[in-house]
Design a protein around this motif. Structure first.
Motif, mmCIF file in Angstrom:
data_model
loop_
_atom_site.group_PDB
_atom_site.id
_atom_site.type_symbol
_atom_site.label_atom_id
_atom_site.label_comp_id
_atom_site.label_asym_id
_atom_site.label_seq_id
_atom_site.Cartn_x
_atom_site.Cartn_y
_atom_site.Cartn_z
ATOM 1 N N LEU B 119 0.825 -1.217 0.000
ATOM 2 C CA LEU B 119 0.000 0.000 0.000
ATOM 3 C C LEU B 119 0.859 1.267 0.000
ATOM 4 C CD1 LEU B 119 -2.827 -0.979 2.523
ATOM 5 C CD2 LEU B 119 -3.092 -0.630 0.061
ATOM 6 N N PHE B 220 -2.645 18.434 0.392
ATOM 7 C CA PHE B 220 -1.570 17.620 -0.148
ATOM 8 C C PHE B 220 -0.408 18.538 -0.492
ATOM 9 C CE2 PHE B 220 0.808 14.894 -2.931
ATOM 10 C CZ PHE B 220 0.550 13.615 -2.469
ATOM 11 N N ALA B 247 -6.254 9.686 3.841
ATOM 12 C CA ALA B 247 -6.728 10.456 2.684
ATOM 13 C C ALA B 247 -6.287 9.848 1.361
ATOM 14 C CB ALA B 247 -6.209 11.895 2.780
ATOM 15 N N ILE B 248 -5.237 9.052 1.384
ATOM 16 C CA ILE B 248 -4.612 8.696 0.100
ATOM 17 C C ILE B 248 -4.394 7.207 -0.125
ATOM 18 C CG2 ILE B 248 -3.453 10.935 -0.137
ATOM 19 C CD1 ILE B 248 -0.843 9.513 0.813
ATOM 20 N N GLY B 250 -4.380 3.804 -1.447
ATOM 21 C CA GLY B 250 -4.866 3.270 -2.720
ATOM 22 C C GLY B 250 -4.844 4.276 -3.861
ATOM 23 N N ARG B 251 -4.620 5.548 -3.548
ATOM 24 C CA ARG B 251 -4.535 6.574 -4.599
ATOM 25 C C ARG B 251 -3.086 6.978 -4.852
ATOM 26 N NH1 ARG B 251 -9.415 8.687 -7.249
ATOM 27 N NH2 ARG B 251 -7.779 9.982 -8.138
ATOM 28 N N VAL B 252 -2.296 6.982 -3.806
ATOM 29 C CA VAL B 252 -0.897 7.402 -3.914
ATOM 30 C C VAL B 252 -0.066 6.498 -3.011
ATOM 31 C CG1 VAL B 252 0.699 9.353 -3.760
ATOM 32 C CG2 VAL B 252 -1.767 9.792 -3.955
ATOM 33 N N ARG B 253 1.112 6.102 -3.502
ATOM 34 C CA ARG B 253 2.017 5.340 -2.646
ATOM 35 C C ARG B 253 3.152 6.246 -2.184
ATOM 36 N NH1 ARG B 253 3.118 0.126 -6.329
ATOM 37 N NH2 ARG B 253 3.950 1.842 -7.588
ATOM 38 N N ASP B 256 6.367 6.269 -3.906
ATOM 39 C CA ASP B 256 6.493 6.954 -5.199
ATOM 40 C C ASP B 256 6.769 8.446 -5.020
ATOM 41 O OD1 ASP B 256 5.964 4.557 -6.435
ATOM 42 O OD2 ASP B 256 3.817 4.959 -6.660
ATOM 43 N N LEU B 257 6.685 8.915 -3.796
ATOM 44 C CA LEU B 257 6.906 10.343 -3.537
ATOM 45 C C LEU B 257 8.299 10.607 -2.984
ATOM 46 C CD1 LEU B 257 3.472 11.087 -1.800
ATOM 47 C CD2 LEU B 257 4.076 11.501 -4.196
ATOM 48 N N LYS B 350 -9.313 1.976 -1.233
ATOM 49 C CA LYS B 350 -9.277 3.149 -2.105
ATOM 50 C C LYS B 350 -10.596 3.921 -1.984
ATOM 51 C CE LYS B 350 -8.496 4.210 -7.026
ATOM 52 N NZ LYS B 350 -9.749 4.200 -7.785
ATOM 53 N N SER B 353 -10.789 5.927 1.199
ATOM 54 C CA SER B 353 -10.034 7.183 1.150
ATOM 55 C C SER B 353 -10.803 8.230 0.349
ATOM 56 C CB SER B 353 -8.671 6.951 0.500
ATOM 57 O OG SER B 353 -7.863 6.189 1.352
#
Lengths: 434, 493, 493, 434
Positions: B119, B220, B247-248, B250-253, B256-257, B350, B353
């Motif tokens: 996740l 964000f 908040a995130i 399943g939308r953002v990992r 990856d940031l 997801k 969120s």
């Protein structure tokens, strides 16, 4: 709802996410939704692969203990109003939580014979680490001395925290009985000495001498326990001159849970109260003059003091503390003493039974409900054979002291859950093996 | 009605527990015996039950209504979690019993770890931290150890922390031996990039940055990738406070940031109940760079399918920064979190969120005409308002306490510190539109009264079990435990 | 605050249960399919939880305070009972699975039966009755069957029932095809022996007598042995209503008093919770004379130690009066009752009875100067008062409702019918002296106000979730279910 | 306390007990007090001797059904305020119980498609018996006709009650499918005909013809069900013209519990409401005009009407009714239908799998979630062999119909708990056996 907001889809809300990091569809490599029935089946299968302590003779201690918790306690902590509420930052609608915390603090103070107690820590080991840091803060010194009888996990957690902040940690060599070692080691640079009674080998020790020696040098005594039930029978920290008392409260009200959640107990003398970590609940009045309770002295805490706080702890073990206080409320001082006696007596019976076996040597000179013994064989092999006979015989000392040359030592505990049949089964199986 | 303290209700000769009679043997104690009893009273079982029942009814709880505490994610706690955590195979196993007898427990930890890693898109996770702040500690210790391994343990001591951060962030940094350097927010509630660049350019003592994302303003951090890159270029690491992960998911990992470490509050995002202040659980995911320094113990799966605990700092754990706690972390919370996660699945998490964010934006939209949104535009899973709309003399606390009389728990007050009289509202995904509307109606009416300077707000709550409590009095001369009334004067006689 | 009905809160397209998606196959239904849906709304899990939590808080319960309902024995319900009743080995077994797979369940029934037989001194017990009234039915059916076996089934139809009896007694007698003949109480609250002798002498149609002992006036029937003898001499049987067994467990065995049948309310005497009106459980002990007619099924232990269910009316059960229910009775209640019984033991059960009687006498003594005891002398486990002490215009109901404002559930009102404005108070053994004193203080103060004619009593309760409810309106044009508002008028349009 | 009373000992309170009947000391032949731990051990041992339905493939139905009850339901019924309260005779402090009863009545009425429902009976079988008696009261007739598909336990309980009151009971011969038998049997003396759908063999039947025939003769139709989940899919009593609908509610919200406690459902047409047995909850107002609920029409009941009452029932199945209504509240109409479909589909899959085995004959022509099948061997032997293979295969019909010449018939059920693996295990084991 999107209409009211004026958005076309939820995607708009995520516009600030860098394009490259936006996931398309559902995340890869994970299964979708399962119904309650399927989830229950899956978890039940995992649970069935574990051997529960109650399923047979069980003698593992060393920091966590099998005890009988009255069914009432679980009913109380499952009350929605306790279970699903937050930290009581709005005291007008949180008196249930607050009053029980006040009762908890009073009970812990009375049990440890200390002046004040806080509203709980994560567990005994982190409470121990916090006590060391607190001692350095109080004394403005940088050296912490750990007894050779301190639970190795507690020692490791304390060492890690202290060293991160640049403090020196002196670990005395592992010893089943080192009554005077702390007194001998303390010096003018010492912030605190940390002793444990009953210690990890089960030895009960009057730490008064260590307290005196420490105080003579301007240091503090931190007194640790991992078995809260012992407080019903064994000399408590406050009677030995401890400045800070910390310990594990799991034995009262809380199950084994494979190590967590547990509840750290933290108490100290009145004059140190403003140096304490963790939440404190205090008495006050409301606008109508009625008695009520609030979280207090929060100027010590991270949400007010930020980098100047006494600790970073916020969420602690509220519900486990409630379980503790509910169980203690049912026990009362009388019940605690009774329970402690039953523990001690079971351990005495166990020791007698094992001692009668040729080749077994009981190593712990004075104990409450657990002790170490030497076998003529490798402890791991003995435990494996006991296991085959249906007896979970304890912990090999080498698991806790990998470098301690204790390959033939077993730590074992008995509690009020231990029956005469359990003890007989242990003795019979051990006799068979060695 | 007032409920007495147990010390006022019980008697010392009562016990409500059924135990066999001991024989009063103390043979092996060696005389190290308690001199003075605890003096604690016992209550009979019916007395104890009533005491706690009555007290419980003085509490508000999610199970009674919406609990819009920003940054705390008070979502519905499914009872299936509670049921499964009580299976004897989880609740009645000892942390030190032979590993062969707890393979299911180790497998569960491994399975939950796999979910958390996937996740977040991170390669490793430390499971033992006991709460969010403890997870922060874990992450910062891993950073410290990595710096030591690079030989820069003594030189890189500075950690950047935004002014809007949770108080635990600076407190944790200090606990790890770091020095805190505060960075400001810009006018749209995010990190001031200019100041950040400046701080990074001027020195090579940067250990890292601690950032909450979505941040405590409910926004964000749009420059997040750049922040990560800047920190990494400066030789530091990126700690992300995961308190707002809900908040995130399943939308953002976070992986990856560019995040190096992030704790996950199982008691927020994954619905393990808060219990009036804990227990929590704060597993901390780690990047490739930090993974070798993860604390012991941890679970590995051997090739033969057997799960094994690595407990000593050797072999797989030779670079570990050490041990944070006795035993293996919050098993009871792991069971609950995994139950929640499996019940939702990748799709459901997801959806949750998205619903959380939708609900927050709905509240922001419904209230923006009567209250003052702290920032323009959409929010994430929480809506932040300042007190600009209130008449003089009416404060955030008055609005919060007035919500109590409407049957709601107040929102988070006066946090984040960067917004004046902040009110941070997080509805979570658990609420229906009807419930949100009722809540907005209530808050709207209070907000109008606040704008008009209605003085009665200052007396609220009127309908709660207690009126406003005097916190100053409590702190002035703290009474932290019950003392027998007149115990002193009796003693003096 | 008012809580809406689920029909007002939920929506028809919501479901709060997580089930897999069906394929919508109805292949083997043969077209016998429902035409119109139920139209019932669903609630999400959080909605449902809150609905029931909020509603629950509108209830009073033993777990919140003293519950002095005479003749109902509202004692503490230990939570161990609940825990053990939920063991899968009891809660998750099917009544028709092979007997070899439920030996523990049959053994438990047998063990509980042994306790009940020993405590009552009776040779047999029928375990299947589902509540007290059902147990009465069982006992009276056994009597009926015994009379039939004697060839007197058609001639002996008259059953004597005291005027003070529970309403179930006459109702049950009629259900078994008997005719009820009422006997009066004497001036000291017991059976009028003169009238009894008279009724027995005048005819030979007596089937039996139904007597509660201790009786509903809270008194032990001192002539009980003589009554039993007289009934037996007259050719009838003695049914004893066991509702008040809690007063005498361990002190007196009904079998020694000449009783032929008696039901035992497990939900009174043995602490299985009342649950807001059930489930109860009413095992019925039977004398030598009635034992052969016990209903099926029952458990027997064969010589090889195997427990066996006798389900058919043959062999051991060839004279049985039949089957009362599907399956084997209230297993869930059996587990709870046995848990309670074992936890107390022979000594503890006796102690409990004595404490119950002591507590009742304490209340009677404390209140006798301000209220009017219905009879002189000691009572058993409940104290009975008449309304003679109240000023004109103040009724028993006003005293009862005023108790609510003092934080208590009212006592039993207007029962037994033989005492004017009766108030029947049963504290049970669960209460401490301190609690009894608080209760007496409250009632004393209300009684004084009642004696002075304080009109405010007539408005009570003032502090309950609701004020006095209009029962007449409810009965006049009964509304027994929720109907969509304006559904009619919409339909009419 | 004795002082206040003026008594020397509690013995004085027992002075009215005849001397000969006074027990000396504690009662003989019974053990004394045991601690919570010992009691828990003892009961756990007994529990462990039973095989729980969830422990493997399980196909027993015939009046009680294995279903998944959401964990939330048990939490709700364990709330102290529901669990430990009494019959709501004091409505001001019992609105929690009363409102849920009102909701229960509404749900049962909607599910059965009847006008009104009561607040519960002991179980389905006693509800059936009460329905028969009610029909005799309504029609002032003395004959009751029972379908050959009625569950034999229900028939036995009904027969016993009716005959005690002097009514004639006509039991039609056992038949898997006897759609017209009731219509054929009804006559001018008949108070009611009692049919069941799905019946004990699982057959679903439209009882409309029986209703018409009964009504033509001035009799009532009592429609019975033992599987409440079927109401989500199968034609409900109200759509078939039933005057009284009764059934077992265990499937919704309540566990198997070895047969009890269960919850009897009882519904009827509006015009019969004052002849109903059992408690009824009705809407009203309090002194302030607020909506509230009370027990009502109690002039039907034994505590008011004594020997003229409609029944002697008082304590019923309150908490089981709450479990039912909580589960139904979570399901909603949509969830009930979904659950019913899953049940039907599982049973269809099971039937397909068994049908494919040589020698198996499915006997039930139309079914919801259970059916009867014939084996080429003695059913008891087959079930015993299945049991050895770990499959609890159902009930032998001869257990319910000892004189019914059904020695080779097995009744089996499938529900949403039945997995494809369960079905495969059953089919494989059965194929092996026959």
């Amino acid at each position: 709802m999107l209409d009211v907001i004026g958005a076309k889809s939820v995607d708009e809300f995520y516009a600030d996410v860098p394009e490259a990091a936006r996931l398309k569809g559902t995340i890869e490599g994970l299964p979708n939704y399962q119904g309650e029935l399927a989830v229950e089946r899956h978890l039940s299968k995992l649970a069935a692969k574990n051997r529960s302590a109650s399923s047979g003779p069980f003698f593992v201690g060393a920091g966590a203990y099998q005890h009988h918790v009255p069914a009432t306690v679980d009913m109380i902590i499952q009350r929605s109003e306790f279970l699903t509420t937050y930290t009581p930052y709005q005291p007008e609608i949180a008196q249930g939580t607050l009053q029980t915390l006040f009762e908890f603090q009073t009970q812990v103070a009375a049990m440890t014979a200390m002046d004040v107690a806080n509203a709980s820590m994560y567990d005994g080991s982190t409470a121990c680490a916090e006590a060391a840091i607190m001692a350095t803060r109080v004394t403005r010194r940088k050296k912490v001395i750990l007894s050779g009888g301190l639970h190795p996990h507690y020692a490791a957690a304390t060492k890690m925290v202290c060293e991160a902040q640049g403090f020196e940690v002196v670990q005395l060599p592992a010893a089943i009985d080192d009554e005077n070692a702390l007194a001998d080691a303390v010096d003018d640079a010492t912030a605190c000495v940390i002793g444990q009674s009953p210690n990890v080998f089960g030895t009960v020790t009057d730490l008064s001498k260590s307290a005196e020696a420490a105080h003579d040098k301007g240091a503090l005594l931190v007194s640790v326990f991992t078995e809260a039930v012992s407080l019903g029978l064994v000399t408590p920290p406050g009677e030995m001159g401890a400045d800070i008392a910390v310990g594990e409260g799991q034995s009262i009200g809380n199950g084994l849970n494979f190590g967590g959640p547990y509840v750290g107990l933290f108490a100290c003398t009145q004059k140190l109260v403003r140096q304490m970590p963790g939440r404190l609940c205090g008495e006050t009045e409301d606008a109508d003059g009625k008695r009520g309770f609030v979280l207090t002295l929060s100027t010590r805490e991270q949400h007010i003091r930020r980098d100047k706080a006494t600790s970073n702890i916020c969420t602690n073990s509220g519900l486990c503390a409630l379980a503790f206080t509910a169980h203690m409320t049912l026990l009362g001082g009388k019940g605690l003493e009774q329970m402690a006696l039953l523990n001690h007596e079971a351990a005495c019976d166990l020791a007698d039974a094992l001692d009668a076996i040729d080749g077994v040597e009981i190593l712990t000179p004075r104990f409450f409900n657990e002790f170490a013994f030497r076998t003529p064989m490798d402890a791991e092999a003995v435990l494996a054979m006991l296991d085959e006979a249906g007896v979970v015989g304890g912990v090999r000392a080498s698991r806790l002291f990998p470098d301690g040359h204790m390959g033939d030592v077993i730590l074992c505990a008995a509690t009020e859950c231990t029956t005469p049949e359990d003890i007989a089964a242990y003795a019979a199986a051990l006799k068979e093996i060695i | 009605q007032a409920e007495g303290l147990i010390f006022e209700v019980g008697t010392p000769d009562t016990t409500g527990v059924d135990l066999p009679k001991p024989k009063n043997r103390t043979g092996r104690l060696g005389g190290v015996a308690r001199k003075k009893g605890t003096g604690l009273p016992g209550l009979s079982e019916p007395q104890a039950v009533r005491h706690y029942m009555r007290l419980s009814q003085k509490n508000y709880a999610i199970d009674l209504g919406l609990f819009p505490l920003g940054s705390c994610t008070m979502k519905h706690n499914p009872r299936l979690n509670e049921k499964l955590a009580r299976l004897p195979g989880f609740a009645d196993i000892h942390p030190l019993q032979p590993q062969a007898t707890v393979q299911g427990a180790l497998e569960l930890i491994d399975e939950l770890a796999a979910w958390l890693k996937t996740l977040t898109g991170m390669p490793a996770v430390a499971m033992s931290p006991k709460a969010g702040a403890h997870g922060e500690f874990c992450g910062m210790m891993a950073i410290r150890q990595a710096l030591i391994a690079r030989g820069e343990g003594e030189t890189r001591k500075r950690v950047l922390v935004p002014a809007s951060a949770h108080g635990t962030n600076p407190a944790t940094a200090v606990q790890c031996g770091f020095v805190v350097d505060e960075i400001k927010a810009n006018e749209i509630g995010r990190v001031n990039m200019e100041q950040l660049r400046e701080k990074l350019q001027t020195s090579d003592d940067i250990a890292g940055i601690m950032l909450t994302n979505p941040n405590t303003c409910g926004l964000f951090e749009s420059d997040i990738r750049e922040i990560a890159d800047l920190i990494h270029e400066a030789g530091g690491y990126f700690y992300c406070d995961g308190a707002n992960f809900n908040a995130i998911v399943g939308r953002v990992r976070p992986g990856d940031l560019g995040v190096d470490a992030m704790h996950i509050n199982l008691h927020k995002t994954f619905s393990t109940p808060h219990g009036g202040g804990g227990p929590g659980s704060g597993p901390t995911v780690l990047s490739e760079a930090l993974a070798p320094y993860a604390p012991v113990p941890f679970v590995v799966k051997d090739e033969d399918g057997v799960f094994r605990l690595v407990e000593d700092m050797e072999g797989d754990a030779s670079e570990s920064f050490g041990r944070m706690v006795a035993f293996h972390g919050q098993m009871g919370m792991f069971v609950r979190a995994l139950t929640y996660i499996l019940s939702h699945g990748a799709d459901g998490l997801k959806q949750a969120s998205e619903d959380a964010v939708l609900n927050a934006n709905y509240i922001q939209s419904r209230l923006k005409s009567v209250m003052t949104p702290a920032f323009d535009g959409y929010c994430m899973h929480e809506a932040l308002f300042s007190d600009a709309f209130t008449a003089e003399g009416i404060e955030t606390i008055d609005i919060a306490k007035s919500l109590i009389d409407e049957g709601y728990h107040p929102m988070t007050m006066y946090f984040p510190l960067v917004v004046h009289g902040a009110m941070l509202i997080e509805p979570t995904e658990s609420e229906s539109k009807a419930e949100l509307d009722r809540f907005c109606d209530s808050l709207e009416s209070i907000a109008r009264r606040a704008a008009q300077g209605d003085e009665t707000l200052k007396g609220a709550p009127y309908l709660a079990p207690m009126r406003r409590l005097d916190e100053t009095k409590a702190a002035r001369k703290p009474v932290l435990k019950w003392v027998e009334p007149n115990a002193d004067s009796v003693a003096a006689e």
